[in-house]
Design a protein around this motif. Structure first.
Motif, PDB file in Angstrom:
ATOM      1  N   GLY A 125       4.306 -20.278 -59.630  1.00 37.13           N
ATOM      2  CA  GLY A 125       4.295 -19.998 -58.200  1.00 37.13           C
ATOM      3  C   GLY A 125       3.337 -20.890 -57.448  1.00 37.13           C
ATOM      4  O   GLY A 125       3.635 -21.365 -56.345  1.00 37.13           O
ATOM      5  N   ALA A 126       2.163 -21.144 -58.045  1.00 44.11           N
ATOM      6  CA  ALA A 126       1.189 -22.021 -57.395  1.00 44.11           C
ATOM      7  C   ALA A 126       1.717 -23.440 -57.289  1.00 44.11           C
ATOM      8  O   ALA A 126       1.527 -24.112 -56.268  1.00 44.11           O
ATOM      9  CB  ALA A 126      -0.126 -21.995 -58.179  1.00 44.11           C
ATOM     10  N   VAL A 127       2.374 -23.918 -58.351  1.00 43.73           N
ATOM     11  CA  VAL A 127       2.959 -25.257 -58.322  1.00 43.73           C
ATOM     12  C   VAL A 127       4.030 -25.350 -57.241  1.00 43.73           C
ATOM     13  O   VAL A 127       4.094 -26.322 -56.475  1.00 43.73           O
ATOM     14  CB  VAL A 127       3.541 -25.620 -59.703  1.00 43.73           C
ATOM     15  N   ALA A 128       4.874 -24.326 -57.147  1.00 40.75           N
ATOM     16  CA  ALA A 128       5.936 -24.328 -56.140  1.00 40.75           C
ATOM     17  C   ALA A 128       5.357 -24.385 -54.729  1.00 40.75           C
ATOM     18  O   ALA A 128       5.839 -25.134 -53.867  1.00 40.75           O
ATOM     19  CB  ALA A 128       6.814 -23.082 -56.304  1.00 40.75           C
ATOM     20  N   ASP A 129       4.308 -23.595 -54.484  1.00 41.67           N
ATOM     21  CA  ASP A 129       3.704 -23.581 -53.156  1.00 41.67           C
ATOM     22  C   ASP A 129       3.079 -24.931 -52.810  1.00 41.67           C
ATOM     23  O   ASP A 129       3.233 -25.444 -51.700  1.00 41.67           O
ATOM     24  CB  ASP A 129       2.633 -22.483 -53.082  1.00 41.67           C
ATOM     25  N   LYS A 130       2.370 -25.512 -53.782  1.00 44.07           N
ATOM     26  CA  LYS A 130       1.682 -26.782 -53.511  1.00 44.07           C
ATOM     27  C   LYS A 130       2.679 -27.918 -53.298  1.00 44.07           C
ATOM     28  O   LYS A 130       2.510 -28.749 -52.390  1.00 44.07           O
ATOM     29  CB  LYS A 130       0.728 -27.117 -54.657  1.00 44.07           C
ATOM     30  N   LEU A 131       3.731 -27.975 -54.109  1.00 47.90           N
ATOM     31  CA  LEU A 131       4.713 -29.043 -53.953  1.00 47.90           C
ATOM     32  C   LEU A 131       5.465 -28.906 -52.635  1.00 47.90           C
ATOM     33  O   LEU A 131       5.762 -29.904 -51.962  1.00 47.90           O
ATOM     34  CB  LEU A 131       5.689 -29.032 -55.129  1.00 47.90           C
ATOM     35  N   SER A 132       5.788 -27.664 -52.262  1.00 47.20           N
ATOM     36  CA  SER A 132       6.479 -27.450 -50.989  1.00 47.20           C
ATOM     37  C   SER A 132       5.603 -27.878 -49.823  1.00 47.20           C
ATOM     38  O   SER A 132       6.066 -28.513 -48.870  1.00 47.20           O
ATOM     39  CB  SER A 132       6.867 -25.972 -50.850  1.00 47.20           C
ATOM     40  N   ARG A 133       4.318 -27.541 -49.895  1.00 44.64           N
ATOM     41  CA  ARG A 133       3.412 -27.932 -48.815  1.00 44.64           C
ATOM     42  C   ARG A 133       3.263 -29.446 -48.756  1.00 44.64           C
ATOM     43  O   ARG A 133       3.202 -30.029 -47.662  1.00 44.64           O
ATOM     44  CB  ARG A 133       2.048 -27.279 -49.027  1.00 44.64           C
ATOM     45  N   SER A 134       3.208 -30.095 -49.921  1.00 43.32           N
ATOM     46  CA  SER A 134       3.099 -31.546 -49.941  1.00 43.32           C
ATOM     47  C   SER A 134       4.294 -32.193 -49.265  1.00 43.32           C
ATOM     48  O   SER A 134       4.142 -33.124 -48.459  1.00 43.32           O
ATOM     49  CB  SER A 134       2.976 -32.033 -51.394  1.00 43.32           C
ATOM     50  N   ARG A 135       5.478 -31.705 -49.577  1.00 41.54           N
ATOM     51  CA  ARG A 135       6.680 -32.280 -48.973  1.00 41.54           C
ATOM     52  C   ARG A 135       6.733 -32.032 -47.469  1.00 41.54           C
ATOM     53  O   ARG A 135       7.218 -32.864 -46.710  1.00 41.54           O
ATOM     54  CB  ARG A 135       7.925 -31.690 -49.642  1.00 41.54           C
ATOM     55  N   ARG A 136       6.224 -30.887 -47.031  1.00 42.84           N
ATOM     56  CA  ARG A 136       6.257 -30.571 -45.596  1.00 42.84           C
ATOM     57  C   ARG A 136       5.273 -31.408 -44.800  1.00 42.84           C
ATOM     58  O   ARG A 136       5.556 -31.842 -43.693  1.00 42.84           O
ATOM     59  CB  ARG A 136       5.937 -29.084 -45.376  1.00 42.84           C
ATOM     60  N   GLU A 137       4.057 -31.612 -45.360  1.00 38.62           N
ATOM     61  CA  GLU A 137       2.974 -32.179 -44.566  1.00 38.62           C
ATOM     62  C   GLU A 137       2.735 -33.673 -44.773  1.00 38.62           C
ATOM     63  O   GLU A 137       2.225 -34.337 -43.864  1.00 38.62           O
ATOM     64  CB  GLU A 137       1.670 -31.423 -44.886  1.00 38.62           C
ATOM     65  N   ILE A 138       3.067 -34.197 -45.957  1.00 42.38           N
ATOM     66  CA  ILE A 138       2.675 -35.571 -46.268  1.00 42.38           C
ATOM     67  C   ILE A 138       3.867 -36.522 -46.157  1.00 42.38           C
ATOM     68  O   ILE A 138       4.866 -36.355 -46.872  1.00 42.38           O
ATOM     69  CB  ILE A 138       2.079 -35.658 -47.685  1.00 42.38           C
ATOM     70  N   PRO A 139       3.781 -37.507 -45.276  1.00 39.56           N
ATOM     71  CA  PRO A 139       4.816 -38.549 -45.210  1.00 39.56           C
ATOM     72  C   PRO A 139       4.568 -39.569 -46.323  1.00 39.56           C
ATOM     73  O   PRO A 139       3.850 -40.559 -46.141  1.00 39.56           O
ATOM     74  CB  PRO A 139       4.616 -39.156 -43.820  1.00 39.56           C
ATOM     75  N   ASP A 140       5.148 -39.327 -47.475  1.00 43.55           N
ATOM     76  CA  ASP A 140       4.844 -40.153 -48.639  1.00 43.55           C
ATOM     77  C   ASP A 140       5.828 -41.313 -48.778  1.00 43.55           C
ATOM     78  O   ASP A 140       6.946 -41.276 -48.266  1.00 43.55           O
ATOM     79  CB  ASP A 140       4.843 -39.308 -49.915  1.00 43.55           C
ATOM     80  N   ALA A 141       5.362 -42.328 -49.458  1.00 51.55           N
ATOM     81  CA  ALA A 141       6.188 -43.490 -49.789  1.00 51.55           C
ATOM     82  C   ALA A 141       5.819 -43.923 -51.204  1.00 51.55           C
ATOM     83  O   ALA A 141       4.723 -43.623 -51.685  1.00 51.55           O
ATOM     84  CB  ALA A 141       5.947 -44.628 -48.800  1.00 51.55           C
ATOM     85  N   THR A 142       6.748 -44.606 -51.865  1.00 53.63           N
ATOM     86  CA  THR A 142       6.522 -45.009 -53.255  1.00 53.63           C
ATOM     87  C   THR A 142       6.817 -46.487 -53.434  1.00 53.63           C
ATOM     88  O   THR A 142       7.807 -47.008 -52.906  1.00 53.63           O
ATOM     89  CB  THR A 142       7.417 -44.194 -54.217  1.00 53.63           C
ATOM     90  N   CYS A 143       5.932 -47.157 -54.169  1.00 52.24           N
ATOM     91  CA  CYS A 143       6.189 -48.535 -54.590  1.00 52.24           C
ATOM     92  C   CYS A 143       5.944 -48.616 -56.088  1.00 52.24           C
ATOM     93  O   CYS A 143       5.208 -47.798 -56.646  1.00 52.24           O
ATOM     94  CB  CYS A 143       5.296 -49.522 -53.829  1.00 52.24           C
ATOM     95  N   TRP A 144       6.584 -49.570 -56.753  1.00 53.68           N
ATOM     96  CA  TRP A 144       6.440 -49.658 -58.202  1.00 53.68           C
ATOM     97  C   TRP A 144       6.514 -51.099 -58.663  1.00 53.68           C
ATOM     98  O   TRP A 144       6.977 -51.987 -57.940  1.00 53.68           O
ATOM     99  CB  TRP A 144       7.478 -48.807 -58.922  1.00 53.68           C
ATOM    100  N   VAL A 145       6.030 -51.322 -59.888  1.00 53.69           N
ATOM    101  CA  VAL A 145       6.014 -52.657 -60.451  1.00 53.69           C
ATOM    102  C   VAL A 145       6.061 -52.541 -61.972  1.00 53.69           C
ATOM    103  O   VAL A 145       5.539 -51.573 -62.545  1.00 53.69           O
ATOM    104  CB  VAL A 145       4.743 -53.421 -60.005  1.00 53.69           C
ATOM    105  N   ASP A 146       6.708 -53.505 -62.625  1.00 55.92           N
ATOM    106  CA  ASP A 146       6.675 -53.586 -64.088  1.00 55.92           C
ATOM    107  C   ASP A 146       5.494 -54.459 -64.500  1.00 55.92           C
ATOM    108  O   ASP A 146       5.201 -55.480 -63.860  1.00 55.92           O
ATOM    109  CB  ASP A 146       7.972 -54.207 -64.635  1.00 55.92           C
TER     110      ASP A 146
END
Length: 485
Positions: A264-285
């Motif tokens: 339940g704690a993981v679900a709450d934290k991940l949901s809040r992260s998705r709601r509040e944080i405008p995230d972006a991802t970059c990657w490299v080999d």
């Protein structure tokens, strides 16, 4: 004279307001010592053994295994020997500490011996009282004799049904009580089939069917009144066996699994992260061949240079602390109310660890001041504690940056969700042999994919790319780290 004290679920810290009872460690009638663990509970942060600040005889337990209790709810009652010789000044440890002690005295004028502690390692700040050995004989009279449980046996309709008798009703579930009220069923006349005579829903439904068919409901313990001196209902609630993790919906194959505890704690934290944080991802080999060779050299050293084995995760963690020193924007958080970016001076490095209880993120404190060997030792300690369910709430909170090694699951890449309220997470895939152009020629090299998910409010893509590129350079050329060691 013995005095019955009520011990309530204490404040477990870190803003936690409730806990799930996982396992009772004592039975009614057991003698407990001061600070002896009496129940194992699971919070949204960790599994915790709760010690009782009083010594005496357990007279009642509250809540069944698998149920959730709010902070401040009764856990158990203890009969404690109180006398002029026993208690002078001994209650100071319980009475002058914080509200988190969670124990309250019942009726009585004597002072009670108490440690003043709430959890092992989480004191109230009050002075610890002088401890004495518990005398079971002094408080045995306060504990009611446990009556044998008689199985529910229907009786003929012509047999007289005894009147309701006083004493505790062996039922915990509010649903069972409500069902009984709806059908005008007296629970005191039923014998439960659960542990310690607990009346289950099936017992009530069976009694309702029996009444509908014209037979009397099963009687409890022959309909006899409880023994004199029995603990009142408010102080003695029997505990049943823990329920199953999920329940099947009637008429379908769907299963409902409660979102509580760690999940339940993981679900709450991940949901809040998705709601509040405008995230972006970059990657490299990155070519990790040299990093793996450097690790093999470290672990193969002999003589004065020999030391504990260094893991790949420890080396990557050390690389992260070096990168965060160069790019402090990613070791920060966002204060929405003040509309400010808060750059943090210390690196408290979290790392994802998969356990039987789900995903947890232990935190290595002050990682910026540790070398690879020290970080590795702390990671090993926290991982072992996580798998054993012994992590404290303090060891699971306060992270400023997270390292996620999902390569252990055999995957190459991922776009992880940021661990709110942090600003970034580095993901590491598996290290596998792949074709790679090395020094102008095609060769088989150990290749890893690195991904960085970051909060676009704290920095732009140029900063995030520079951070990830520095990580990759250190993986490909570990000697780069010598500049910062």
């Amino acid at each position: 004279m013995p005095q019955v004290l009520e011990f309530k679920l204490p404040d477990l810290g870190e803003g936690l307001t409730e806990a799930e009872i996982v396992r009772w460690l004592v039975e009614v009638g057991d003698v407990v010592a001061i600070d002896q663990p009496v129940v194992e509970v699971e919070t949204a942060k960790a599994m915790v053994e709760v010690p009782c600040p009083y010594g005496g005889v357990v007279t009642a337990r509250f809540g069944e295994e698998g149920s959730e209790l709010p902070v401040g709810a009764p856990l158990l009652t203890v009969a404690v020997s109180v006398g002029s010789e026993e208690g002078a000044g001994a209650a100071s440890g319980a009475g002058s500490g914080s509200a988190g002690v969670g124990a309250e005295a019942g009726a009585g004028s004597g002072e009670v011996e108490s440690s003043g502690n709430v959890l092992v390692g989480y004191g109230t700040g009050a002075p610890v009282a002088r401890r004495r050995r518990i005398r079971p004989t002094a408080v045995a009279a306060a504990v009611p004799a446990r009556a044998p449980v008689v199985p529910a046996v229907p009786v003929a309709a012509s047999d007289p049904v005894p009147d309701a008798v006083p004493g505790p009703v062996a039922v915990v579930s509010p649903l069972v009580r409500k069902l009984a009220r709806q059908h005008d069923l007296d629970l005191r006349q039923l014998a439960g089939s659960g542990r310690d005579g607990l009346i289950l829903r099936a017992d009530v439904e069976s009694a309702i069917r029996a009444l509908a068919e014209g037979t009397a409901a099963p009687l409890s313990a022959g309909g006899a009144a409880p023994e004199a001196g029995a603990v009142p209902e408010a102080e003695a609630v029997p505990v049943s066996v823990a329920p199953s993790a999920g329940r099947t919906v009637a008429g379908s194959a769907a299963q409902r699994i409660p979102l509580r505890g760690v999940r339940g704690a993981v679900a709450d934290k991940l949901s809040r992260s998705r709601r509040e944080i405008p995230d972006a991802t970059c990657w490299v080999d990155a070519d990790a061949t040299e990093l793996m060779a450097a690790r093999a050299a470290m672990n193969g050293a002999t003589g004065p240079a020999a030391g504990p084995k260094v893991s790949v995760l420890a080396l990557l963690a050390r690389i992260c602390t070096a990168a965060l020193a160069r790019f402090p924007e990613l070791n920060s958080t966002v204060d929405l109310e003040a509309r400010e970016i808060v750059r943090l001076p210390e690196v408290h490095l979290g790392f994802a660890a998969q356990t039987e209880r789900g995903l947890v993120v232990p935190v290595v404190r002050d990682a910026q001041a540790r070398n690879a060997e020290s970080i590795g030792a702390e990671i090993a300690r926290l991982t072992e504690a996580a798998r054993a369910g012994r992590l404290t709430p303090a060891e699971l909170t306060g992270g400023t940056f997270t390292l996620n090694n999902y390569g252990v699951f055999g995957v190459d890449g991922s776009t992880p969700i940021i661990n709110h309220p942090e600003a970034a997470m580095l993901g590491v895939g598996r290290i596998v042999p792949k074709p790679w152009v090395h020094q102008g020629e095609l060769a088989v090299r150990q290749v890893v994919q690195l991904s960085l998910t970051f909060d676009h409010r704290v920095c732009d893509g140029g900063t995030a790319g520079g951070f990830l590129r520095y990580i990759a350079d250190c993986v490909e050329q570990p000697a780069v780290l010598l500049r910062t060691l």
